[in-house]
Design a protein around this motif. Structure first.
Motif, PDB file in Angstrom:
ATOM      1  N   ALA A  84       1.943   8.978  13.299  1.00 45.05           N
ATOM      2  CA  ALA A  84       0.481   8.911  13.188  1.00 45.05           C
ATOM      3  C   ALA A  84      -0.173   9.867  14.171  1.00 45.05           C
ATOM      4  CB  ALA A  84       0.006   7.481  13.435  1.00 45.05           C
ATOM      5  N   GLN A  85       0.399   9.963  15.365  1.00 45.29           N
ATOM      6  CA  GLN A  85      -0.164  10.856  16.381  1.00 45.29           C
ATOM      7  C   GLN A  85      -0.066  12.323  15.941  1.00 45.29           C
ATOM      8  OE1 GLN A  85       1.876  11.405  20.233  1.00 45.29           O
ATOM      9  NE2 GLN A  85      -0.068  10.802  21.196  1.00 45.29           N
ATOM     10  N   ALA A  86       1.060  12.678  15.305  1.00 44.90           N
ATOM     11  CA  ALA A  86       1.221  14.049  14.816  1.00 44.90           C
ATOM     12  C   ALA A  86       0.154  14.377  13.765  1.00 44.90           C
ATOM     13  CB  ALA A  86       2.623  14.222  14.230  1.00 44.90           C
ATOM     14  N   LYS A  87      -0.125  13.418  12.901  1.00 42.45           N
ATOM     15  CA  LYS A  87      -1.166  13.624  11.878  1.00 42.45           C
ATOM     16  C   LYS A  87      -2.547  13.706  12.519  1.00 42.45           C
ATOM     17  CE  LYS A  87       1.232  11.608   7.898  1.00 42.45           C
ATOM     18  NZ  LYS A  87       2.559  11.601   8.520  1.00 42.45           N
ATOM     19  N   LEU A 101      -2.622   4.374   7.828  1.00 43.13           N
ATOM     20  CA  LEU A 101      -1.523   3.521   7.360  1.00 43.13           C
ATOM     21  C   LEU A 101      -0.421   3.433   8.405  1.00 43.13           C
ATOM     22  CD1 LEU A 101       0.089   1.954   5.192  1.00 43.13           C
ATOM     23  CD2 LEU A 101       0.795   4.166   4.240  1.00 43.13           C
ATOM     24  N   GLU A 102      -0.001   4.580   8.949  1.00 40.00           N
ATOM     25  CA  GLU A 102       1.099   4.578   9.928  1.00 40.00           C
ATOM     26  C   GLU A 102       0.682   3.917  11.236  1.00 40.00           C
ATOM     27  OE1 GLU A 102       2.232   8.668  10.113  1.00 40.00           O
ATOM     28  OE2 GLU A 102       3.451   8.549   8.282  1.00 40.00           O
ATOM     29  N   ALA A 142       0.830  -1.202   0.000  1.00 37.65           N
ATOM     30  CA  ALA A 142       0.000   0.000   0.000  1.00 37.65           C
ATOM     31  C   ALA A 142       0.866   1.254   0.000  1.00 37.65           C
ATOM     32  CB  ALA A 142      -0.927  -0.001   1.216  1.00 37.65           C
ATOM     33  N   ARG A 143       1.895   1.275   0.829  1.00 38.20           N
ATOM     34  CA  ARG A 143       2.787   2.448   0.877  1.00 38.20           C
ATOM     35  C   ARG A 143       3.475   2.651  -0.459  1.00 38.20           C
ATOM     36  NH1 ARG A 143       4.899   5.982   4.165  1.00 38.20           N
ATOM     37  NH2 ARG A 143       3.820   5.191   6.008  1.00 38.20           N
TER      38      ARG A 143
END
Length: 567
Positions: A282-285, A258-259, A226-227
């Motif tokens: 992922a947390q930053a996003k 995804l992350e 996927a990536r």
């Protein structure tokens, strides 16, 4: 057929003589229950296993021989509680129902994609067409490729609906069918779009929501693909997508999911540092996607709905001006799409009027307009294209040849007369069904033309007037003297011009009428109509945020989370 022997073990041991071609599973279960001393009412407490498979009742008419039971076969009979027996039976019925639904879903998707990808005349008043993220129609590859992509998109949309309903097991089965459909397409074409990578992410999300650790190894492979696929279609660091989207950020929620999943897989593979890195990103996003109250309130005060406002802010990195521009553009796109849909419905009705080609295709409207622009009469062009399988050059040759042009005109006139005859016959049958004499009805239709005018006359006319109408002759030009009957051939340049399955006059008369699963087709198309170019990116990330916090805490503390096999 003679009797066969079955060796029974477990709750009751012994040999039973049965007729495999006559006995069903319920009959065998009932006989074993009786021999166990439980009477007829204990049958549902008996489970039967043969060759490693649980024998299911099915529809109750399948014979043992059809289920693979053979002479001298060994069957294990086990006893369960009454409630457990009912539970097993209910689970079996639910599994059969799910299997039937999946078969219907796939068959409906195949049928829809075939009708809307090969140029056939759709039986619906709409046409499924592939669009890019700008809403422009695209043609990808061959007819086979178009069909495969359409099937994949339809199944993916249906799976997403199941995911929203928290039916992750069913969604996973549909996603697997969607993946299979996409695999039938030319891989070079698939690499150009992001649909398959998104489907892979959705599959792993279902694994995660089912808490099914048995998928751990394949989950890692799917996420890597996927990536890679997203980078190929979106460009390095989404540069191509950013250019296409005019600087917008629709993909953030997708990359967040995804992350998160990459972090989960890394954690359960004892790759703690890799897991921490993925989860932190992922947390930053996730924090980036949180909607400021002030920005949301401002858009709500401008009259936008909460869901649309949140979506616009997420897609535009919380920039209010860009979010407003996005909302305005989306409104304009929807308006254009409504206009395009109306135009397309009119085109389909027009195509149905012209009929189908000998190979069952619709008259190509684009080629029709091209030849009309040269100066040819529209109906002549349509008939020439129909007879020549939409070959523009051949159609032009026939139109410019006086002899073939005359034949085409003659064919059109004959077809018009046939339509008049069919319309008159339909009106006659309608009025006869009301109780009027057939002869009087036929005469009234000939005299007054329309069924309403004929009905008015029949209701007011007396017996003498009816007889006068019957004796009235309208001459050679009247419908009554039309020499063409419904059973006569219209001819026309050697093509078969019988009635088509779409209710038109052109095309093959022996076309096979397809049996449609309208309920399932409506379900599929309903999901497609709800979606738009941003549906795959429009993810509500609440569950993702909770999972990020859960796994970051585990990574930090070095704890373990218990996930097992999905039932």
């Amino acid at each position: 057929m003679g009797l066969s022997k079955l060796k029974i073990g477990g709750a009751w041991s012994g040999v039973l003589e049965v007729e495999l071609e006559e006995w069903t599973v319920p009959m065998l279960r009932q006989e074993i229950a009786r021999r166990c001393g439980h009477g007829d009412g204990g049958a549902e407490t008996i489970n039967l296993i043969c060759a490693g498979k649980l024998l299911k009742d099915g529809d109750g008419i399948e014979k043992l021989s059809q289920l693979g039971v053979r002479n001298n076969g060994k069957i294990l009979a086990s006893r369960v509680s009454v409630d457990q027996g009912k539970s097993v039976k209910e689970e079996s019925l639910a599994e059969e129902e799910r299997s039937t639904r999946l078969s219907r879903l796939k068959a409906a998707a195949v049928s829809l994609s075939k009708r809307h990808a090969d140029g056939s005349l759709p039986v619906e008043d709409f046409n499924l067409e592939l669009e890019n993220q700008s809403g422009q129609k695209v043609q990808l590859g061959s007819e086979t490729d178009q069909r495969a992509i359409m099937m994949g998109l339809m199944l993916h949309a249906n799976a997403k609906a199941l995911m929203r309903q928290k039916k992750y097991k069913e969604a996973l089965e549909v996603l697997t069918m969607g993946e299979e459909s996409f695999s039938l397409c030319d891989q070079k074409l698939i690499e150009m779009v992001d649909n398959v990578p998104i489907l892979q992410i959705d599959m792993v999300w279902c694994y995660f929501m089912l808490r099914d650790i048995s998928w751990l190894s394949v989950a890692g492979v799917r996420l890597a693909k996927a990536r890679e696929g997203l980078e190929r279609s979106h460009g390095k660091e989404a540069s191509r997508l950013r250019l296409l989207q005019k600087g917008r950020y629709p993909e953030i929620a997708l990359h967040l999911r995804l992350e998160l999943l990459e972090g989960v897989v890394a954690y359960h593979s004892n790759q703690t540092e890799k897991s921490r890195k993925s989860l932190t990103s992922a947390q930053a996003k996730f924090l980036q996607l949180q909607i400021p109250d002030e920005a949301l309130s401002l858009l709500l005060s401008m009259g936008y709905k909460e869901r649309d406002a949140k979506r616009a802010l997420r897609m535009n990195n919380q920039v209010i001006e860009s979010a407003v521009d996005f909302l305005v553009e989306e409104k304009e796109k929807k308006a254009r799409k409504r206009e395009d849909d109306i135009k397309r419905r009119k085109e389909i009705m027009e195509q149905k009027h012209y009929g189908m080609t000998p190979l069952g295709k619709a008259v190509d409207i684009e080629r029709l307009n091209e030849l009309v622009s040269i100066g040819f009469e529209k109906e002549l062009v349509a008939e020439s294209l129909r007879q020549n399988e939409n070959d523009t050059q051949k159609a032009l040759d026939d139109l410019t040849n006086p002899e073939t042009n005359s034949l085409i005109q003659n064919h059109i006139e004959l077809r018009k007369k046939k339509r008049l005859r069919q319309a008159a016959d339909a009106s006659i049958e309608e009025l006869v069904s009301m109780g009027f004499p057939r002869e009087a009805v036929a005469a009234a239709i000939r005299s007054f033309g329309t069924s309403q005018a004929a009905l008015d006359h029949l209701l007011t006319a007396g017996g003498d007037n009816v007889n006068d109408t019957l004796n009235h002759d309208h001459g050679a030009d009247g419908i009554a003297n039309d020499p063409l009957t419904n059973d006569q051939s219209e001819g026309g340049l050697g093509t078969n011009t019988g009635s088509s399955s779409a209710g038109s006059d052109g095309g093959p008369s022996n076309s096979k009428v397809e049996t449609r699963d309208i309920e399932m087709e409506d379900e599929i198309t309903g999901e497609l109509l709800k979606g738009d170019a941003y549906s795959d990116y429009d993810i509500e990330v609440t569950e993702e945020g909770e999972a990020i916090n859960e796994y970051l805490a585990l990574v930090t503390s070095g704890g373990k989370i218990e996930i097992g096999l999905s039932s």
